[in-house]
Design a protein around this motif. Structure first.
Motif, PDB file in Angstrom:
ATOM      1  N   SER A  26       0.874  -1.226  -0.005  1.00  0.00           N
ATOM      2  CA  SER A  26       0.011  -0.151   0.039  1.00  0.00           C
ATOM      3  C   SER A  26       0.896   1.385  -0.015  1.00  0.00           C
ATOM      4  CB  SER A  26      -0.897  -0.068   1.326  1.00  0.00           C
ATOM      5  OG  SER A  26      -1.260   1.397   1.621  1.00  0.00           O
ATOM      6  N   LYS A  27       0.434   2.120  -0.589  1.00  0.00           N
ATOM      7  CA  LYS A  27       1.067   3.518  -0.657  1.00  0.00           C
ATOM      8  C   LYS A  27       0.979   4.200   0.568  1.00  0.00           C
ATOM      9  CE  LYS A  27       1.027   4.632  -5.517  1.00  0.00           C
ATOM     10  NZ  LYS A  27       0.738   5.589  -6.595  1.00  0.00           N
ATOM     11  N   LEU A  32       6.880   2.707   3.097  1.00  0.00           N
ATOM     12  CA  LEU A  32       6.879   3.848   2.148  1.00  0.00           C
ATOM     13  C   LEU A  32       7.119   4.886   2.543  1.00  0.00           C
ATOM     14  CD1 LEU A  32       4.998   3.439  -1.445  1.00  0.00           C
ATOM     15  CD2 LEU A  32       4.954   5.602   0.181  1.00  0.00           C
ATOM     16  N   ILE A  33       6.338   5.334   3.505  1.00  0.00           N
ATOM     17  CA  ILE A  33       6.327   6.796   4.243  1.00  0.00           C
ATOM     18  C   ILE A  33       7.610   7.222   4.522  1.00  0.00           C
ATOM     19  CG2 ILE A  33       5.320   7.941   6.064  1.00  0.00           C
ATOM     20  CD1 ILE A  33       2.741   6.623   5.725  1.00  0.00           C
ATOM     21  N   ASP A  37       9.574  10.581   2.847  1.00  0.00           N
ATOM     22  CA  ASP A  37      10.088  11.658   3.742  1.00  0.00           C
ATOM     23  C   ASP A  37      11.385  11.828   3.746  1.00  0.00           C
ATOM     24  OD1 ASP A  37       7.540  12.206   4.750  1.00  0.00           O
ATOM     25  OD2 ASP A  37       7.757  11.118   6.486  1.00  0.00           O
ATOM     26  N   THR A  38      12.261  10.549   3.259  1.00  0.00           N
ATOM     27  CA  THR A  38      13.656  10.718   3.086  1.00  0.00           C
ATOM     28  C   THR A  38      13.983  11.685   1.954  1.00  0.00           C
ATOM     29  OG1 THR A  38      14.343   8.658   4.646  1.00  0.00           O
ATOM     30  CG2 THR A  38      15.877   9.235   2.738  1.00  0.00           C
ATOM     31  N   ALA A 142      11.029   6.193   9.764  1.00  0.00           N
ATOM     32  CA  ALA A 142      11.777   4.845   9.775  1.00  0.00           C
ATOM     33  C   ALA A 142      11.393   4.075  11.050  1.00  0.00           C
ATOM     34  CB  ALA A 142      13.166   5.273   9.618  1.00  0.00           C
ATOM     35  N   TRP A 143      11.413   4.777  12.204  1.00  0.00           N
ATOM     36  CA  TRP A 143      11.014   4.123  13.468  1.00  0.00           C
ATOM     37  C   TRP A 143       9.540   3.401  13.315  1.00  0.00           C
ATOM     38  CZ3 TRP A 143      14.830   2.381  16.040  1.00  0.00           C
ATOM     39  CH2 TRP A 143      15.750   2.710  16.481  1.00  0.00           C
ATOM     40  N   ALA A 144       8.865   4.035  12.877  1.00  0.00           N
ATOM     41  CA  ALA A 144       7.483   3.363  12.710  1.00  0.00           C
ATOM     42  C   ALA A 144       7.485   2.140  11.688  1.00  0.00           C
ATOM     43  CB  ALA A 144       6.437   4.586  11.976  1.00  0.00           C
TER      44      ALA A 144
END
Length: 216
Positions: A26-27, A32-33, A37-38, A142-144
């Protein structure tokens, strides 16, 4: 070598996208998030490098970081697997060590900081603080993703595509983004030193404080 012969593919029109191992997700996937963000952090750094009027040594450092951020995104988009047909790019501790050395180098000549500072001052400093805040968001992303997928590869003997459990996330991606945000804070300060120094936070906006025993 990457060859991009056509930019639009129509493959994401149903709300999914391909990860680096060619699996689809999923997007709204946290993985992916995190790499989106990176990518945004990299774009913000592009503004700092292009429009910030920064010294040559700072620009050289940031251009190395921009290349690293592409690799961070490549790492985040590729689930960990026990085996790979082609080993993917992974963030290395060496890159984090380089950021820490940069922090020490650029912080050495800065005055001691005894207050919080406001983003601003020079254009270069403002752009660097913008990049810093986006980098912090990328780190949280990234932590999520790590919280959802863990840090372990897919089951032994299976590639990430074959595994029933998606592979985890390299935790060094989050560490790299954390150290980068520290470096961008330092560079934001450095960018203001020849233009009057830090823009200091004034509690209460500099307004006169009211006496606690004042009468209405």
């Amino acid at each position: 070598m990457v060859t991009l012969s056509r930019i639009y593919t129509r493959t994401g029109d149903q709300g999914t996208t391909a990860l680096g191992d060619f699996s689809r997700t999923s997007k709204n996937d946290p993985r992916l998030i995190a790499y989106a963000d990176t990518d945004e952090a990299n774009a913000a750094l592009g503004l700092a490098v292009t429009l910030g009027g920064l010294p040559a040594d700072v620009q050289a450092c940031l251009q190395r970081v921009q290349n690293d951020l592409f690799d961070v995104g490549a790492d985040l988009c590729n689930p960990l697997a026990a085996t790979y047909e082609y080993p993917p790019l992974r963030v290395k501790q060496q890159w984090i060590d380089e950021l820490e050395r940069d922090c020490d180098t650029f912080n050495e000549d800065l005055p001691a900081l005894r207050s919080f500072i406001l983003p601003g001052g020079t254009p270069g400093s403002a752009y660097l603080h913008l990049a810093r805040t986006v980098t912090r968001r990328a780190e949280r992303g990234a932590w999520a993703a790590i919280e959802m997928y863990g840090t372990q590869p897919a089951a032994d003997g299976e590639t990430a595509q074959e595994a029933q459990r998606p592979g985890g996330v390299n935790p060094l991606t989050a560490t790299y983004l954390n150290r980068l945000s520290d470096l961008l804070f330092i560079l934001g300060r450095a960018a203001n030193q020849d233009a009057g120094g830090d823009v200091l936070w004034q509690p209460g906006g500099g307004r006169p404080t009211e006496s606690t025993d004042s009468q209405e």
